[in-house]
Design an enzyme around this catalytic site. Structure first.
Site, mmCIF file in Angstrom:
data_model
loop_
_atom_site.group_PDB
_atom_site.id
_atom_site.type_symbol
_atom_site.label_atom_id
_atom_site.label_comp_id
_atom_site.label_asym_id
_atom_site.label_seq_id
_atom_site.Cartn_x
_atom_site.Cartn_y
_atom_site.Cartn_z
ATOM 1 C CG HIS A 1 -8.498 7.990 -1.911
ATOM 2 N ND1 HIS A 1 -8.141 7.523 -3.149
ATOM 3 C CD2 HIS A 1 -8.222 6.998 -1.032
ATOM 4 C CE1 HIS A 1 -7.661 6.293 -3.013
ATOM 5 N NE2 HIS A 1 -7.693 5.958 -1.744
ATOM 6 C CG HIS B 1 -10.617 8.878 1.548
ATOM 7 N ND1 HIS B 1 -11.654 8.026 1.226
ATOM 8 C CD2 HIS B 1 -9.652 8.099 2.094
ATOM 9 C CE1 HIS B 1 -11.322 6.777 1.564
ATOM 10 N NE2 HIS B 1 -10.121 6.799 2.110
ATOM 11 N NE ARG C 1 -7.138 7.292 6.713
ATOM 12 C CZ ARG C 1 -7.439 6.296 5.873
ATOM 13 N NH1 ARG C 1 -6.850 5.125 6.002
ATOM 14 N NH2 ARG C 1 -8.322 6.468 4.920
ATOM 15 C CD GLU D 1 -3.042 3.951 -1.040
ATOM 16 O OE1 GLU D 1 -3.731 4.963 -0.832
ATOM 17 O OE2 GLU D 1 -2.028 3.673 -0.396
ATOM 18 N NE ARG E 1 -4.898 6.605 0.712
ATOM 19 C CZ ARG E 1 -5.790 5.953 1.442
ATOM 20 N NH1 ARG E 1 -6.506 6.594 2.332
ATOM 21 N NH2 ARG E 1 -5.946 4.674 1.270
ATOM 22 C CG LEU F 1 -11.926 4.769 -2.411
ATOM 23 C CD1 LEU F 1 -11.134 6.049 -2.389
ATOM 24 C CD2 LEU F 1 -11.735 4.011 -1.120
ATOM 25 C CD GLN G 1 -5.822 10.244 3.255
ATOM 26 O OE1 GLN G 1 -6.522 9.288 3.571
ATOM 27 N NE2 GLN G 1 -4.532 10.279 3.469
ATOM 28 C CG PHE H 1 -2.358 -0.051 0.980
ATOM 29 C CD1 PHE H 1 -2.876 -0.882 0.006
ATOM 30 C CD2 PHE H 1 -3.238 0.744 1.716
ATOM 31 C CE1 PHE H 1 -4.241 -0.921 -0.242
ATOM 32 C CE2 PHE H 1 -4.604 0.713 1.472
ATOM 33 C CZ PHE H 1 -5.112 -0.118 0.491
#
Ligand SMILES: Cc1cc2nc3c(=O)[nH]c(=O)nc-3n(C[C@H](O)[C@H](O)[C@H](O)COP(=O)(O)OP(=O)(O)OC[C@H]3O[C@@H](n4cnc5c(N)ncnc54)[C@H](O)[C@@H]3O)c2cc1C
Ligand code: SF4
Ligand code: FES
Lengths: 611, 299
Positions: A235, A346, A381, A248, A281, A245, A233, A113
């Site tokens: 995304h 997000h 994050r 990721e 991100r 969404l 955040q 990730f």
């Protein structure tokens, strides 16, 4: 009046885990939630849950990645707790039957990730959150934990001391959505807020419609500080038309981003020469928007995310859900063509200030999950770090509220000698100070109510008055119009890219909406399932949160993590290794700071972040 | 009663009711002062703005939405309201409902949250079929789009139905994992083979939307029938290799009772409407076979 030892408000991942933990400690616990638990937004999480489970990985690496990802605004004691507890909490889910994706040897699968130095994102297809939510709800059913579903909590019952840190929380006021009844809920030991995110402050968001930040706003008005609210955040991969969404996980598995000229821009234009699409991100979101702003976006709006080269088999095995999302919500067959994507709101890194035991500066009041800021994410994050936060800190808050001693917290809450006050921020309008909002503050130091029962009763009375007023009033402005105005302004002015002018514009717009909200009325006179009323109450929460996001963003004149400022293009560690805090002070927000804790079991030296 | 239509992006205008709606019983004396004032105001507004009903045009479509509120005068008799909503690319039924509510009539009530087919709260009866509002593109439907609450469930208000019975049935099948033993070490995984995970995978996708239950004739006639969703939930655990033989036997016994699997008449209506493509009928059939096998074992 209902009465329990521990009341958990919200039944997403954090709330369910808290309730199970409190129950295991022997407390009589109840969940109060505006949606049935399985409808909570945790169910939408796709990508996975970070836990250092394998040889070659350990909690120290996880903590290090998280601190780096946070751009050195996380607090070490919280980050280390997250990294240390996540493996056993994740395996606990496995023991409860969660259907994780599996390796050939039967162990749970993990994948890479963004921003992680080891592929430690444990997952269940591209629907990790769905399985996590259902698995925990199953455990709640098994234990017979009481659930008040479709009960909207609209106010906290907090004693009326002058100083917020002397206040105590004795319960909440609940509104039965089905019947319109308003009732008190008394909590003998504690109330845990787990009400989730606040995406509805923006008009393009991955968040559910129910994510209106209720818990954070209620705590704020009761006198608890909100921490690091400016860090929102965005995304990088959401579908343009709905904000749905695209996980990721797609980039984790090797998905590639292209601009309208078919260039792999993450490398071509040097946004992240090492990690490319798998940079953190904030980095990817800015890269995409820069492409669009420089005329290299598709239809001047988005970029392409391509996963076709992964092959049908791998896609169906690991990302099947993405195929459905792309087809149902954007009409795109992702096996045949690239998916259009753009950044969308997000996650709220900020929230209710808590220590690593989940407690706030008001005794008996806890918060966990996305509505809280225990400060594990700092200014950015990492993907896969929210789900472990839910279970790790949900469990801790549950245990602590049930009376278990978790030891002295290393993170301090409330105003301490260490805090530093802002003399005044140059705002174009006076924020906050509008009559009803003022009355609406839970404790104003006016009447000296301290007994638990009286506190709850008094809060119920206040709430009945407010609701009656909203229902009786038959003219004025409706919330939908105000919500749209607020969301548009936030998206325009307090987005991925920010500047002083825009932030001030947003504050003026918020102020205007706040004034018009004075005249809000509810068109639906019914007491049965009155969503018009609920949305009107939520609207006030959106206002308070939008304001705190914007005030924080205006105050922080540096560039850190997700917070990009046009006039301040550098991270200013000398001045800004500190958290912003906003607290509600007799009708206006007060701004102050506390230092970031970079020393825990390990020490973390701020470094340039490169991916 | 009035019908709302769209004149321009921002301007909503109230409209004289269509014939079918005009026949509703006259409003009784409203109860609360708020009620009364609102009724008066509505009347005034109707007089001011009454005009010819507008037909569907190229850029708008008509939506006929079921309305009912046990508490509000005038809405106690169920009726359909028409809304004219501007078409937009990618628009879903849920988007259209939100549009109609926010622009025309904020009293229009329906459940929704995730907008992405995972929370299961907006299962509706759309053009005669159970579907998730958020997962259904307007462009895939014939217009006028007719939207009703899920059949065979009690209506609470407008499109909101009472889900209690559905939840009760789900909870009746012990919907939680009961392995024989759990590893003593808190860091040791229990392990599950890839094949076994594949086997239960589809069954774990259920979002508790209730579409299947609402489409099932048997469930409509037999209130105690566990129903497709609950049986699928039982399947999810019965087929999980990590639960032991005894537990499987216990689960099959629950399925083998009078209102369990044998009620299913393999009409496939549940399977047809499930928004998560869960092969419900197949799962029910498989449990029937397992139950038979188990009984044979006993003999
Ligand atoms: C689309 C998407 C994908 C994501 N994917 C990942 C991922 O792969 N990995 C990861 O780590 N994180 C992911 N995240 C982030 C993570 O899922 C969320 O941060 C997390 O699920 C929030 O959980 P929660 O328990 O705090 O809140 P929620 O799950 O949102 O639950 C909130 C609960 O509070 C209740 N509630 C709210 N207000 C009230 C009120 N006033 N009264 C009563 N009840 C109330 C609601 O009914 C609900 O039960 C994702 C987020 C989104 C939006
Ligand atoms: S089985 Fe399918 S239709 Fe039935 S409740 Fe679950 S998701 Fe809905
Ligand atoms: S809104 Fe969640 S399933 Fe449709």
């Amino acid at each position: 009046m209902h009465e329990h030892d521990v009341l958990v408000v919200g039944a997403g991942g954090a709330g369910l885990r808290a309730a199970i933990a409190a129950h295991e400690e022997g407390a009589d616990v109840a969940l109060v939630t505006k949606l049935h638990p399985v409808r909570s937004h945790t169910g939408a999480a796709e990508g996975g849950i970070n836990a250092a489970l394998r040889d070659g990985d350990d909690w120290e690496l996880h903590a290090y990645d998280t601190m780096k990802g946070s751009d050195y605004l996380g607090d070490a004691p919280a980050i280390e707790t997250l990294a240390q507890d996540s493996p056993k909490e994740t395996v606990q889910l496995e023991h409860w039957g969660m259907p994780f994706s599996r390796e050939d040897d039967g162990r749970v699968s993990q994948r890479p990730f963004g921003g992680l130095s080891f592929p430690r994102t444990t997952y269940a297809g591209a629907e990790t959150g769905h399985h996590l939510l259902h698995t925990m709800y199953e455990q709640v059913v098994k234990r017979g934990i009481k659930v008040y579903d479709e009960w909207y909590v609209s106010r906290l019952a907090v004693t009326d001391h002058d100083d917020p840190e002397e206040r105590e929380c004795h319960g909440v006021v609940g509104y039965d959505i089905k019947t319109g009844q308003i009732q008190g809920f008394k909590a003998r030991n504690g109330v845990i807020l787990a009400t989730g995110g606040l995406g509805q402050v923006y008009d393009h968001t991955t968040n559910a419609v129910a994510n209106t930040g209720d818990g954070a706003a209620m705590a704020y008005r009761a006198g608890v500080p909100l921490e690091d609210m400016e860090f929102i955040q965005f995304h990088p991969t959401t579908l343009p038309s709905t904000g749905v969404l695209i996980s990721e996980g797609v980039r984790g598995e090797g998905g590639i981003l292209y601009n309208n000229e078919g260039e792999r821009f993450m490398f071509e234009y040097g946004y992240a020469n090492n990690d490319g699409e798998l940079a953190s991100r904030d980095v990817v979101a800015r890269a995409e928007l820069t492409e669009v702003n420089n005329g290299r976006g598709v239809e001047d709006e988005y970029v392409h995310l391509d996963m076709r080269h992964l092959g049908e088999e791998r896609i169906t095995d690991r990302l099947e859900n993405i195929l459905h999302l792309a087809r149902d919500f954007e009409g795109v067959d992702a096996l045949e063509e690239p998916m259009p994507v753009k950044p969308g709101q997000h996650y709220a890194m900020g929230g209710v200030e808590t220590d690593e035991n989940g407690e706030t500066c008001i005794s008996g009041l806890y918060a966990a999950g996305e509505c809280a800021c225990v400060s594990v994410h700092g200014s950015n994050r990492l993907g896969g770090n929210a789900l472990p936060e839910l279970i790790v800190f949900g469990a801790r808050a549950g245990r602590h509220a049930a009376g278990t001693d978790l030891g002295e917290a290393e993170i301090s809450t409330g105003e301490t000698e260490e805090t530093e006050f802002e003399d005044g921020l140059d705002t174009p309008v006076e924020p906050g100070a509008v009559a009803t909002s003022d009355e609406d503050a839970v404790a104003d130091g006016g009447t000296a109510i301290t007994s638990p029962d009286e506190t709850v009763r008094h809060a119920v009375e206040n709430e009945r008055t407010r609701v009656d007023h909203l229902l009786e009033k038959d003219e004025g402005v409706q919330q939908a119009e105000l919500r749209e105005k607020l969301q548009k302004s936030m998206t325009e002015n307090v987005n991925v890219f920010r500047n002083e002018e825009g932030l001030k514009q947003a504050l003026e717009d918020i102020r205007e909406v706040r004034e018009r909200y004075e005249d809000v009325y509810v068109n639906d006179p019914s007491r049965t399932f009155n969503t018009d009323l609920i949305h009107t109450i939520e609207m006030q929460n959106l206002l308070d949160l939008a304001e705190s996001i914007t005030l924080g963003a205006l105050a922080r004149d540096e560039f850190r993590g997700a917070h990009w400022r046009q006039e301040h293009q550098e991270r200013k560690d000398d001045e800004w290794l500190k958290h912003t805090l906003l607290s509600w002070n007799e009708g206006t927000p007060k701004l102050w700071y506390k230092p970031t804790i970079l020393d825990g079991e390990k020490e973390y030296e701020p470094k340039e972040r490169s991916y | 009663m009035s019908t709302q239509i769209e004149e321009s992006e921002t301007e909503a205008q109230e409209q004289e009711a269509e014939a079918e709606e005009a026949e509703l019983p006259a409003e009784q004396e409203p109860q609360t002062p708020g009620d009364r004032r609102r009724a008066e105001k509505r009347e005034r507004r109707e007089q001011e703005t009454a005009s010819e009903p507008v037909a569907e045009t190229d850029d708008t479509f008509k939506m006929k939405v079921f309305r009912y509120d046990p508490e509000v005068e005038g809405k106690m008799e169920p009726r359909f309201d028409d809304f004219y909503v501007p078409k937009k690319k990618g628009m879903t039924v849920l988007d259209a409902l939100i549009y109609a509510r926010d622009r025309f009539d904020t009293t229009l009530t329906f459940r929704h949250s995730c907008r992405q087919a995972v929370c299961g709260s907006d299962a509706l009866f759309i053009n005669g079929r159970q579907r998730l509002g958020c997962q259904t593109q307007i462009s895939d439907l014939d217009t006028p789009v007719r939207i009703e609450p899920l059949p065979h469930q009690d209506v609470v208000k407008d499109l909101v139905v009472d889900m209690e019975h559905f939840y009760d049935q789900m909870e009746a099948v012990e919907p939680f994992f009961q392995p024989d033993e759990t590893p003593g070490d808190e860091l040791e995984e229990q392990r599950q083979s890839r094949e076994n995970r594949e086997k239960v995978k589809m069954s774990t996708r259920c979002i508790w939307c209730g579409a299947c239950m609402s489409s099932c004739n048997v469930a409509a006639g037999d209130n105690q029938y566990l129903g497709p969703a609950a049986i699928n939930k039982a399947y999810r655990f019965a087929m999980d290799e990590r639960e032991g033989e005894n537990m499987k036997e216990h689960r099959l016994n629950v399925m083998d009772q009078e209102h369990g699997v044998w009620r299913c008449q393999t009409q496939f209506s549940c399977t047809n409407v499930c928004p998560k493509d869960i092969p419900l009928t197949e799962h029910i059939q498989e449990l029937k076979r397992e139950a038979v096998k188990q009984n044979l074992k006993f003999w």
